[in-house]
Design an enzyme around this catalytic site. Structure first.
Site, PDB file in Angstrom:
ATOM      1  N   LYS A 238     -17.616  50.268  13.102  1.00 15.27           N
ATOM      2  CA  LYS A 238     -16.430  51.054  13.468  1.00 15.27           C
ATOM      3  C   LYS A 238     -16.754  52.548  13.581  1.00 15.27           C
ATOM      4  O   LYS A 238     -16.411  53.196  14.562  1.00 15.27           O
ATOM      5  CB  LYS A 238     -15.336  50.815  12.427  1.00 15.27           C
ATOM      6  N   THR A 239     -17.404  53.085  12.554  1.00 16.00           N
ATOM      7  CA  THR A 239     -17.753  54.505  12.559  1.00 16.00           C
ATOM      8  C   THR A 239     -18.877  54.780  13.536  1.00 16.00           C
ATOM      9  O   THR A 239     -18.845  55.758  14.296  1.00 16.00           O
ATOM     10  CB  THR A 239     -18.143  54.963  11.145  1.00 16.00           C
ATOM     11  N   ARG A 319     -22.162  56.549   0.703  1.00 17.43           N
ATOM     12  CA  ARG A 319     -21.204  57.181   1.621  1.00 17.43           C
ATOM     13  C   ARG A 319     -21.527  58.654   1.850  1.00 17.43           C
ATOM     14  O   ARG A 319     -22.159  59.307   1.029  1.00 17.43           O
ATOM     15  CB  ARG A 319     -19.788  57.083   1.045  1.00 17.43           C
TER      16      ARG A 319
END
Length: 531
Positions: A238-239, A319
């Site tokens: 998605k990113t 992250r």
């Protein structure tokens, strides 16, 4: 006691009882305070943090207050309920815990469209958490701060431990949300994603009442002004796929779709960092070196002083949190027109779904409500069997209302917009995990570009006999064999059996949701007998 608990009074209470209040510190200032609190800064300017025993969300410790406002609206099968008195005690005790501490306050916007914007105030004793949420939400201008009035309050007390006996929770960790008063208490965890996702949970609850479709998706816009949405669970791309050199990024995670178009809920990105490379994800790789970016649970090579993005010794859920202005090619306003294309992403570790398929509106609603991907267990030695994951609306933990509410909103938006819908599989080809190989990202990008450019509007399609999907027979630059996953398997009978099994898993999931006889089931896969 209940009179104490509203946004304005909670904020005043925290400020009044703090040893010192640091309000709306800018990035450089927060970096300085974070370093004083023991956080490391790399030569690039990024900060390196660890989150202790919690390296992901504590989904089982999330609670929503059950009251007259929420009792008939919340999807209670998907969350824990908390009584108002327990929430009040939790909030009161968290406020007492914060008394006498240095408190960092950030006043931020959630929602690029001012018509649907929330004014969020975050209170935390941790400078790096304050910087995290400053990176992730929208930073008001000075003129906007002068008249800022918070209507969402987040009390972040990571070192405060809740008590199940006193507060009606399950453990010392608790994420409690009061939708009636828009107050959130987060305690017992250092994982920063809890702050961000609590805002999304609030948005998901209130947005439908304002005729806004809240979406756990990324979005970008092409040079011709055509916007695209990307729905997908973690690890599906998605990113990665939305951060494209030739398309401007609107946002990477959370958006609203109004009658006027789409808007980003955030002002930053919270990208997965595992196996990040300059070659495969240049935009994100560059953003990770932005001054004030936060590398969460990323291991640093002590010999080079550089991040080792392949090291998952702490967690695979590493992250990077950075503001959108770390991405050169972005939509400054965070607002884009009504989407022309909607892409549903999956990473099918069974290796049986086609790499790309054109969806009808009914199929789009079905696969959206299914929220499917498949991963490898990976946690037990020797276990390589793929495991199906179904997360309703591609974000079940944050979906505060019943799934059908969001399914109907998607259908309405697709009907009015006429947007093209696609299923894009970034998973395995040539066999399931352990036999086949993961789809090459260059091939995925080629197929995606063919869909977005209109190349697939006038090509021949075949009908997939297991999943009822329209699959293109040819795409420029793609080996036609890849487009038919069955032909990439050495054992076609094994493919048939596994495809049949996955189709059944979809059906079983819809039964679990209680939607097997609903109109949403029209787009379901069609099982066939295997000889």
């Amino acid at each position: 006691m209940s009179a104490l608990f509203n946004n304005g009074v909670v904020a005043a209470s925290i400020k009044q009882n703090a040893a010192r209040v640091y309000e709306n510190n800018v990035t450089s200032s927060l970096i300085g305070y974070a370093k004083k609190q023991g956080v490391r800064q790399l030569s690039s300017g990024a900060l390196v943090v660890t989150t202790g025993k919690f390296t992901g969300r504590s989904a089982g410790d999330k609670f929503i207050v059950k009251d007259e406002e929420t009792i008939d609206k919340v999807w209670w099968d998907n969350t824990n309920s908390m009584q108002r008195d327990n929430f009040n005690r939790l909030l009161s005790d968290a406020l007492k815990h914060l008394e006498g501490q240095h408190i960092f306050v950030q006043q931020l916007f959630a929602g690029a469209d001012a018509n649907y914007r929330y004014n969020v105030e975050v209170f935390t004793p941790s400078a790096w958490h304050a910087l995290f949420i400053r990176n992730l939400l929208i930073r008001p201008r000075q003129s906007e701060l002068k008249k800022f009035s918070g209507n969402v309050t987040i009390v972040h007390a990571p070192d405060f431990l809740a008590s199940p006996d006193i507060h009606g929770c399950k453990s010392e960790t608790c994420i409690a949300l009061d939708f009636s008063r828009n107050i959130v208490v987060i305690c017992g965890t250092q994982y920063a994603g809890e702050i961000k996702k609590s805002v999304f949970s609030l948005f998901n609850y209130h947005a439908p009442d304002d005729d806004i479709f809240p979406m756990h998706c990324s979005a970008n816009i092409g040079k011709n002004g055509d916007s695209t949405l990307f729905f997908g669970l973690s690890g599906t791309g998605k990113t990665t796929l939305s951060a494209s050199a030739d398309r401007a990024l609107v946002g990477d995670d959370e958006h609203g779709w109004s009658k006027d178009g789409i808007f980003n809920l955030e002002g930053g990105c919270y990208a997965k960092a595992i196996n990040l490379s300059k070659e495969s994800e240049p935009e994100i790789y560059a953003a990770a070196q932005y001054d004030g970016a936060i590398l969460e649970n990323v291991i640093i090579n002590e010999q080079t002083g550089e991040p080792d993005y392949s090291d998952d010794s702490l967690t695979e859920n590493t992250r990077i949190a950075y503001p959108l202005n770390a991405i050169a090619n972005r939509v400054e306003s965070g607002i884009a027109p009504t989407p022309k294309n909607v892409v549903l992403l999956t990473a099918d570790a069974f290796g049986v779904l086609p790499p790309i398929a054109r969806l009808t509106k009914e199929q789009a609603a079905y696969y959206f409500l299914s929220g499917y991907t498949a991963k490898v267990a990976g946690t037990e030695r020797g276990v390589t069997e793929p495991q199906a994951t179904f997360s309703t609306c591609f974000g079940a933990p944050f979906m505060s209302r019943m799934p059908t509410i969001y399914g109907k909103l998607l259908q309405e938006r697709l009907e009015k917009s006429g947007a093209n819908c696609w299923l894009l599989n970034t998973g395995w080809s040539g066999g399931s995990y352990g036999v086949g190989k993961r789809m090459a990202i260059k091939d995925t990008r080629t197929m995606l570009e063919a869909a977005l450019s209109g190349e697939l509007d006038n090509v021949e399609y075949r009908y997939d006999e297991y999943f009822g999907l329209k699959v293109p027979l040819e795409i420029n630059g793609i080996d036609p064999k890849i487009l038919n996953p069955r032909s990439t398997w050495n054992d076609e009978k094994a493919y048939d059996e596994l495809a049949n099994r996955l189709a059944q898993l979809f059906t079983d999931n819809f039964v679990k949701l209680g939607l097997e006889n609903s109109d949403f089931a029209i787009g379901s896969p069609k099982r066939r007998k295997v000889a």
